[in-house]
Scaffold this motif. Structure first.
Motif, PDB file in Angstrom:
ATOM      1  N   VAL A  17       0.842  -1.197   0.000  1.00 51.00           N
ATOM      2  CA  VAL A  17       0.000   0.000   0.000  1.00 51.00           C
ATOM      3  C   VAL A  17       0.881   1.253   0.000  1.00 51.00           C
ATOM      4  CG1 VAL A  17      -1.727   1.277   1.344  1.00 51.00           C
ATOM      5  CG2 VAL A  17      -1.792  -1.208   1.298  1.00 51.00           C
ATOM      6  N   ASP A  18       0.454   2.247  -0.744  1.00 44.65           N
ATOM      7  CA  ASP A  18       1.105   3.551  -0.686  1.00 44.65           C
ATOM      8  C   ASP A  18       0.307   4.434   0.260  1.00 44.65           C
ATOM      9  OD1 ASP A  18       3.174   3.056  -2.522  1.00 44.65           O
ATOM     10  OD2 ASP A  18       1.822   3.416  -4.202  1.00 44.65           O
ATOM     11  N   PHE A  19       0.949   4.902   1.301  1.00 43.98           N
ATOM     12  CA  PHE A  19       0.302   5.779   2.267  1.00 43.98           C
ATOM     13  C   PHE A  19       0.574   7.221   1.853  1.00 43.98           C
ATOM     14  CE2 PHE A  19       1.162   1.854   4.537  1.00 43.98           C
ATOM     15  CZ  PHE A  19      -0.041   1.616   5.178  1.00 43.98           C
ATOM     16  N   SER A  20      -0.478   8.018   1.757  1.00 50.23           N
ATOM     17  CA  SER A  20      -0.303   9.410   1.361  1.00 50.23           C
ATOM     18  C   SER A  20       0.419  10.184   2.468  1.00 50.23           C
ATOM     19  CB  SER A  20      -1.664  10.059   1.090  1.00 50.23           C
ATOM     20  OG  SER A  20      -2.381  10.231   2.301  1.00 50.23           O
ATOM     21  N   ALA A  21       1.097  11.242   2.060  1.00 48.84           N
ATOM     22  CA  ALA A  21       1.777  12.099   3.029  1.00 48.84           C
ATOM     23  C   ALA A  21       0.776  12.703   4.004  1.00 48.84           C
ATOM     24  CB  ALA A  21       2.548  13.200   2.298  1.00 48.84           C
ATOM     25  N   GLU A  22      -0.428  13.026   3.507  1.00 47.46           N
ATOM     26  CA  GLU A  22      -1.463  13.601   4.365  1.00 47.46           C
ATOM     27  C   GLU A  22      -1.886  12.614   5.456  1.00 47.46           C
ATOM     28  OE1 GLU A  22      -1.763  13.472   0.963  1.00 47.46           O
ATOM     29  OE2 GLU A  22      -1.315  15.548   0.507  1.00 47.46           O
ATOM     30  N   LEU A  23      -2.035  11.338   5.085  1.00 50.05           N
ATOM     31  CA  LEU A  23      -2.417  10.315   6.062  1.00 50.05           C
ATOM     32  C   LEU A  23      -1.304  10.125   7.089  1.00 50.05           C
ATOM     33  CD1 LEU A  23      -4.475   8.168   6.988  1.00 50.05           C
ATOM     34  CD2 LEU A  23      -3.273   6.556   5.489  1.00 50.05           C
ATOM     35  N   LEU A  24      -0.078  10.009   6.622  1.00 52.67           N
ATOM     36  CA  LEU A  24       1.047   9.820   7.540  1.00 52.67           C
ATOM     37  C   LEU A  24       1.209  11.013   8.481  1.00 52.67           C
ATOM     38  CD1 LEU A  24       3.619   8.222   5.085  1.00 52.67           C
ATOM     39  CD2 LEU A  24       2.281   7.073   6.870  1.00 52.67           C
ATOM     40  N   ALA A  25       0.874  12.195   8.025  1.00 49.24           N
ATOM     41  CA  ALA A  25       0.989  13.394   8.863  1.00 49.24           C
ATOM     42  C   ALA A  25      -0.004  13.376  10.020  1.00 49.24           C
ATOM     43  CB  ALA A  25       0.790  14.646   8.022  1.00 49.24           C
TER      44      ALA A  25
ATOM     45  N   PRO B  52       3.115  12.275  16.645  1.00 48.12           N
ATOM     46  CA  PRO B  52       4.582  12.193  16.613  1.00 48.12           C
ATOM     47  C   PRO B  52       5.149  11.036  17.448  1.00 48.12           C
ATOM     48  CG  PRO B  52       3.906  14.473  16.816  1.00 48.12           C
ATOM     49  CD  PRO B  52       2.651  13.633  16.945  1.00 48.12           C
ATOM     50  N   ALA B  53       4.572  10.763  18.604  1.00 48.28           N
ATOM     51  CA  ALA B  53       5.092   9.695  19.466  1.00 48.28           C
ATOM     52  C   ALA B  53       4.949   8.309  18.850  1.00 48.28           C
ATOM     53  CB  ALA B  53       4.376   9.728  20.816  1.00 48.28           C
ATOM     54  N   ALA B  54       4.043   8.148  17.885  1.00 48.68           N
ATOM     55  CA  ALA B  54       3.810   6.837  17.279  1.00 48.68           C
ATOM     56  C   ALA B  54       4.453   6.690  15.902  1.00 48.68           C
ATOM     57  CB  ALA B  54       2.310   6.580  17.170  1.00 48.68           C
ATOM     58  N   GLN B  55       4.997   7.770  15.365  1.00 50.08           N
ATOM     59  CA  GLN B  55       5.589   7.702  14.031  1.00 50.08           C
ATOM     60  C   GLN B  55       6.736   6.713  14.010  1.00 50.08           C
ATOM     61  OE1 GLN B  55       6.466  11.732  12.853  1.00 50.08           O
ATOM     62  NE2 GLN B  55       4.301  12.245  12.703  1.00 50.08           N
ATOM     63  N   ARG B  56       6.673   5.818  13.003  1.00 48.55           N
ATOM     64  CA  ARG B  56       7.663   4.762  12.793  1.00 48.55           C
ATOM     65  C   ARG B  56       7.655   3.706  13.890  1.00 48.55           C
ATOM     66  NH1 ARG B  56      10.564   5.778   8.370  1.00 48.55           N
ATOM     67  NH2 ARG B  56      10.782   7.927   7.689  1.00 48.55           N
ATOM     68  N   LEU B  57       6.616   3.712  14.747  1.00 49.83           N
ATOM     69  CA  LEU B  57       6.519   2.718  15.815  1.00 49.83           C
ATOM     70  C   LEU B  57       5.253   1.881  15.730  1.00 49.83           C
ATOM     71  CD1 LEU B  57       7.757   4.859  18.819  1.00 49.83           C
ATOM     72  CD2 LEU B  57       9.050   3.151  17.520  1.00 49.83           C
ATOM     73  N   ALA B  58       4.215   2.388  15.073  1.00 52.78           N
ATOM     74  CA  ALA B  58       2.948   1.664  14.969  1.00 52.78           C
ATOM     75  C   ALA B  58       2.371   1.862  13.577  1.00 52.78           C
ATOM     76  CB  ALA B  58       1.951   2.158  16.022  1.00 52.78           C
ATOM     77  N   CYS B  59       1.890   0.778  12.993  1.00 54.27           N
ATOM     78  CA  CYS B  59       1.336   0.829  11.637  1.00 54.27           C
ATOM     79  C   CYS B  59      -0.114   1.310  11.640  1.00 54.27           C
ATOM     80  CB  CYS B  59       1.365  -0.567  10.998  1.00 54.27           C
ATOM     81  SG  CYS B  59       3.008  -1.198  10.726  1.00 54.27           S
ATOM     82  N   ILE B  60      -0.457   2.031  10.599  1.00 51.77           N
ATOM     83  CA  ILE B  60      -1.843   2.426  10.352  1.00 51.77           C
ATOM     84  C   ILE B  60      -2.599   1.170   9.909  1.00 51.77           C
ATOM     85  CG2 ILE B  60      -3.321   3.814   8.835  1.00 51.77           C
ATOM     86  CD1 ILE B  60      -0.918   5.804   8.684  1.00 51.77           C
ATOM     87  N   CYS B  61      -3.831   1.001  10.346  1.00 51.10           N
ATOM     88  CA  CYS B  61      -4.628  -0.173   9.959  1.00 51.10           C
ATOM     89  C   CYS B  61      -5.169  -0.026   8.533  1.00 51.10           C
ATOM     90  CB  CYS B  61      -5.771  -0.409  10.940  1.00 51.10           C
ATOM     91  SG  CYS B  61      -7.133   0.766  10.831  1.00 51.10           S
ATOM     92  N   ALA B  62      -5.621  -1.143   7.964  1.00 48.46           N
ATOM     93  CA  ALA B  62      -6.128  -1.150   6.589  1.00 48.46           C
ATOM     94  C   ALA B  62      -7.349  -0.242   6.437  1.00 48.46           C
ATOM     95  CB  ALA B  62      -6.463  -2.573   6.161  1.00 48.46           C
ATOM     96  N   ALA B  63      -8.220  -0.204   7.443  1.00 45.43           N
ATOM     97  CA  ALA B  63      -9.427   0.626   7.351  1.00 45.43           C
ATOM     98  C   ALA B  63      -9.055   2.110   7.284  1.00 45.43           C
ATOM     99  CB  ALA B  63     -10.359   0.357   8.530  1.00 45.43           C
ATOM    100  N   CYS B  64      -8.145   2.545   8.135  1.00 43.72           N
ATOM    101  CA  CYS B  64      -7.720   3.956   8.103  1.00 43.72           C
ATOM    102  C   CYS B  64      -6.946   4.255   6.826  1.00 43.72           C
ATOM    103  CB  CYS B  64      -6.882   4.293   9.324  1.00 43.72           C
ATOM    104  SG  CYS B  64      -7.860   4.432  10.856  1.00 43.72           S
ATOM    105  N   ALA B  65      -6.152   3.301   6.357  1.00 41.25           N
ATOM    106  CA  ALA B  65      -5.411   3.490   5.110  1.00 41.25           C
ATOM    107  C   ALA B  65      -6.379   3.658   3.962  1.00 41.25           C
ATOM    108  CB  ALA B  65      -4.476   2.313   4.865  1.00 41.25           C
TER     109      ALA B  65
END
Length: 75
Positions: free
Chosen positions: A43-51, A55-68
């Motif tokens: 999956v390609d995650f948009s920059a807007e979604l990743l934003a 901050p505390a969870a960045q690169r530590l927890a994956c976004i789920c398929a529903a939110c993606a």
């Protein structure tokens, strides 16, 4: 009154909705059972979604398929 410490990041939960992210890499880490490639590698995650990830969870927890899926712009 002192501020409460932030809750630790739970890598198996989506940082946006709190539901299970079904991350194969996290399942393998927790169980020791080899997993196939995680769905998120396809999956390609948009920059807007990743934003939207705290901050505390960045690169530590994956976004789920529903939110993606909700955060993916229609082509």
């Amino acid at each position: 009154m002192p501020a409460l410490p932030a809750s630790p990041v739970q890598p198996q939960l989506c940082p946006l909705c709190g539901q299970s992210n079904r991350c194969a890499m996290e399942v393998q880490r927790e169980t020791g059972v080899p997993q196939g490639d995680c769905w998120c590698t396809q999956v390609d995650f948009s920059a807007e979604l990743l934003a939207r990830v705290p901050p505390a969870a960045q690169r530590l927890a994956c976004i789920c398929a529903a939110c993606a899926a909700k955060g993916t712009p229609a082509a």
